[in-house]
Enzyme design. Structure first.
Site, PDB file in Angstrom:
ATOM      1  N   LYS A 179     100.066  80.721  72.861  1.00 60.84           N
ATOM      2  CA  LYS A 179     100.675  81.999  73.268  1.00 60.84           C
ATOM      3  C   LYS A 179     101.823  81.753  74.241  1.00 60.84           C
ATOM      4  O   LYS A 179     102.888  82.344  74.114  1.00 60.84           O
ATOM      5  CB  LYS A 179      99.627  82.896  73.945  1.00 60.84           C
ATOM      6  CG  LYS A 179      98.559  83.418  73.019  1.00 60.84           C
ATOM      7  CD  LYS A 179      97.669  84.409  73.750  1.00 60.84           C
ATOM      8  CE  LYS A 179      96.422  84.712  72.958  1.00 60.84           C
ATOM      9  NZ  LYS A 179      95.409  85.420  73.729  1.00 60.84           N
ATOM     10  N   GLU A 186      85.248  78.352  69.432  1.00 58.66           N
ATOM     11  CA  GLU A 186      85.824  78.765  70.721  1.00 58.66           C
ATOM     12  C   GLU A 186      84.848  78.530  71.872  1.00 58.66           C
ATOM     13  O   GLU A 186      85.259  78.387  73.009  1.00 58.66           O
ATOM     14  CB  GLU A 186      86.197  80.255  70.680  1.00 58.66           C
ATOM     15  CG  GLU A 186      87.634  80.496  70.287  1.00 58.66           C
ATOM     16  CD  GLU A 186      88.081  81.948  70.456  1.00 58.66           C
ATOM     17  OE1 GLU A 186      87.314  82.788  70.938  1.00 58.66           O
ATOM     18  OE2 GLU A 186      89.230  82.226  70.081  1.00 58.66           O
ATOM     19  N   HIS A 202      82.494  71.821  43.796  1.00 57.32           N
ATOM     20  CA  HIS A 202      83.487  71.312  42.849  1.00 57.32           C
ATOM     21  C   HIS A 202      84.806  70.991  43.543  1.00 57.32           C
ATOM     22  O   HIS A 202      85.823  70.786  42.889  1.00 57.32           O
ATOM     23  CB  HIS A 202      83.679  72.326  41.714  1.00 57.32           C
ATOM     24  CG  HIS A 202      82.418  72.531  40.932  1.00 57.32           C
ATOM     25  ND1 HIS A 202      82.188  71.940  39.717  1.00 57.32           N
ATOM     26  CD2 HIS A 202      81.292  73.218  41.236  1.00 57.32           C
ATOM     27  CE1 HIS A 202      80.974  72.279  39.291  1.00 57.32           C
ATOM     28  NE2 HIS A 202      80.407  73.047  40.207  1.00 57.32           N
TER      29      HIS A 202
HETATM   30  O1  PA5 Z   1      86.776  85.546  71.403  1.00 56.48           O
HETATM   31  C1  PA5 Z   1      87.822  85.799  71.970  1.00 56.48           C
HETATM   32  O2  PA5 Z   1      87.860  86.043  73.172  1.00 56.48           O
HETATM   33  C2  PA5 Z   1      89.135  85.871  71.213  1.00 56.48           C
HETATM   34  O3  PA5 Z   1      89.027  85.392  69.933  1.00 56.48           O
HETATM   35  C3  PA5 Z   1      89.614  87.299  71.164  1.00 56.48           C
HETATM   36  O4  PA5 Z   1      88.628  88.065  70.523  1.00 56.48           O
HETATM   37  C4  PA5 Z   1      90.929  87.438  70.427  1.00 56.48           C
HETATM   38  O5  PA5 Z   1      91.874  86.596  70.980  1.00 56.48           O
HETATM   39  C5  PA5 Z   1      91.411  88.863  70.483  1.00 56.48           C
HETATM   40  O6  PA5 Z   1      91.538  89.274  71.794  1.00 56.48           O
HETATM   41  P1  PA5 Z   1      91.699  90.789  72.200  1.00 56.48           P
HETATM   42  O7  PA5 Z   1      90.475  91.505  71.763  1.00 56.48           O
HETATM   43  O8  PA5 Z   1      91.864  90.771  73.678  1.00 56.48           O
HETATM   44  O9  PA5 Z   1      92.922  91.309  71.497  1.00 56.48           O
END
Ligand code: PA5
Length: 446
Positions: free
Chosen positions: A423, A288, A309
């Site tokens: 989303k 990310e 393996h």
């Molecule tokens: O690193 C990030 O920002 C995302 O992976 C969030 O942690 C994830 O989408 C969950 O978001 P939230 O904590 O707002 O529910």
């Protein structure tokens, strides 16, 4: 500090020279300075940098006290969250737990389960079925407070808990971790009177494991969050110095040198199955943070020797676009030796009396030599043992390296615009209020 994690990059010279890596040191230093001075893209998401030293005794005591309450009252605690609100806690708990804790063996407190990290109907059905006759509590974690997956899981489990023990008692067994002011979860928690912990604005999800997001579930599972934070503090002291010998600068410089030399995929390797979820956490952190603007090292992971393996052939012999970073644990917790067998029908007497760990270490060494010979650059992070202190060190090391590496790559490591695309489409397909135009447009495409 007597023992600590260490990075070794001497086995990458089949792809990049020591000079090529050293040439990137000024860039790494500049990137670290951006992280420290908060003067580059994403600078409002750098609250994690000094989080270990800012996490005071009072907060740790508050988290430990909430954890004790849940431990006292619950046989099972379900931690609800996804992405950064899930993976850090899961990684640390899986690393420290007995391998058979899920079956009730040497369980260190309540059974810790996770939900809201998928939208699997069977998963949620079976979870609720399992919880029917259990005394359970809930930790619900969402920074935004609006994420669909955890919201669905929480609605189901909240209703189940309230039906079981009543609304007032249920409220005592629910802890919410969310934004100080914003989001549906904040509103709900305030209205229902839940105990809450705050996720700071400046700490993004994937950098939040050392905040209450990770610390509360880890403490509920019975682990020492003070030691975890202490390990992170040690690395904070060491790795925030923009000077030669800084391990985070070296890791970031080496992986960027490899990337520029055409090595586009990094595989995080472990030889201890307890670190499987640590790699999942690492994948999110790097994926990310770096995968944007059509750039970024693809973060993959394997469990060795298991995956030797399955993926071993590809890694040894496939397209030469990969490099490895091996998590190498120096000492196992337990000792087990291979027994002598007078008949030796299985031919194993040549390793009789040896510790299993010695065989594993030889598998690791043999694999490293083979992969280096086969054109795979290999970095190695040694970890003295799987303990809270060293996991804290490891977490901070990878976090700060990620910030440095992302800036070296030329991206903003602290946003995640790409996560929104699915989303938007999902909300349009589900006809969420406010998405009327998108719903029309997406339906026309089908
Ligand atoms: O690193 C990030 O920002 C995302 O992976 C969030 O942690 C994830 O989408 C969950 O978001 P939230 O904590 O707002 O529910």
């Amino acid at each position: 500090m007597d023992k600590q994690i260490l990075l070794d990059v001497k086995n990458v010279h089949n792809a990049v020279s020591a000079e090529a890596i050293a040439a990137l040191e000024p860039e790494a230093k500049e990137a670290l300075n951006h992280v420290l001075n908060k003067d580059a893209a994403g600078n409002d998401f750098l609250g994690w940098v000094d989080l270990p030293t800012r996490t005071d005794v009072a907060l740790l005591a508050d988290i430990n006290a909430s954890a004790q309450e849940l431990r006292k009252n619950c046989d099972v605690v379900v931690s609800i969250g996804i992405g950064g609100s899930y993976l850090g806690a899961k990684a640390v708990i899986e690393a420290l737990n007995d391998s058979f804790a899920a079956y009730g063996h040497r369980q260190n407190g309540p059974v810790m389960l996770f939900a809201g990290q998928n939208i699997g109907e069977d998963y949620l059905f079976e979870l609720q079925d399992y919880l029917q006759d259990k005394s359970f509590g809930i930790i619900v974690i969402s920074k935004s407070g609006t994420t669909t997956e955890p919201a669905i899981a929480f609605r189901l489990l909240k209703e189940q808990l309230e039906a079981k023990i009543g609304k007032a008692e249920a409220a005592k067994r629910i802890v919410a971790i969310t934004d100080a002011k914003r989001g549906a979860l904040r509103k709900l928690a305030d209205e229902e009177g839940y105990k809450t912990f705050i996720i700071e604005d400046s700490v993004g999800g994937r950098f939040s494991v050392l905040s209450p997001v990770g610390l509360l579930p880890i403490a509920v599972a019975g682990y020492d969050i003070n030691a975890l934070i202490e390990g992170a503090r040690q690395m904070e002291a060491e790795l925030t110095k923009p000077a030669p010998g800084n391990m985070a600068m070296l890791y970031a410089a080496t992986r960027n040198a490899l990337y520029r030399a055409g090595k586009k995929t990094e595989i995080l390797v472990n030889y201890n199955p307890k670190l499987h979820y640590f790699a999942e956490w690492w994948k999110q952190l790097y994926g990310e943070s770096e995968g944007k603007d059509h750039k970024g090292i693809f973060p993959a992971a394997v469990d060795f020797t298991t995956d030797l393996h399955s993926m071993g052939q590809w890694i040894q012999d496939g397209e030469r676009t990969i490099f490895e970073t091996v998590l190498s644990v120096e000492n196992s917790d337990n000792e087990k030796r291979i027994p002598q067998d007078k008949d030796n029908l299985d031919g194993l007497n040549y390793i009789a009396d040896k510790r299993i760990d010695e065989v594993n270490k030889m598998a690791e060494l043999g694999t490293r030599l083979a992969h280096v010979d086969g054109g795979v650059p290999v970095m190695r992070v040694t970890i003295p043992a799987i303990k809270e202190l060293y996991l804290g060190q490891l977490i901070y090391f990878f976090e700060i390296s990620c910030g440095i590496s992302g800036y070296m790559l030329g991206v903003n490591p602290f946003n995640q615009p790409g996560v929104e695309a699915y989303k938007r489409n999902m909300f349009a397909l589900l006809a969420k209020p406010g998405y009327e135009e998108e719903t029309k447009a997406i339906r026309a495409k089908l």
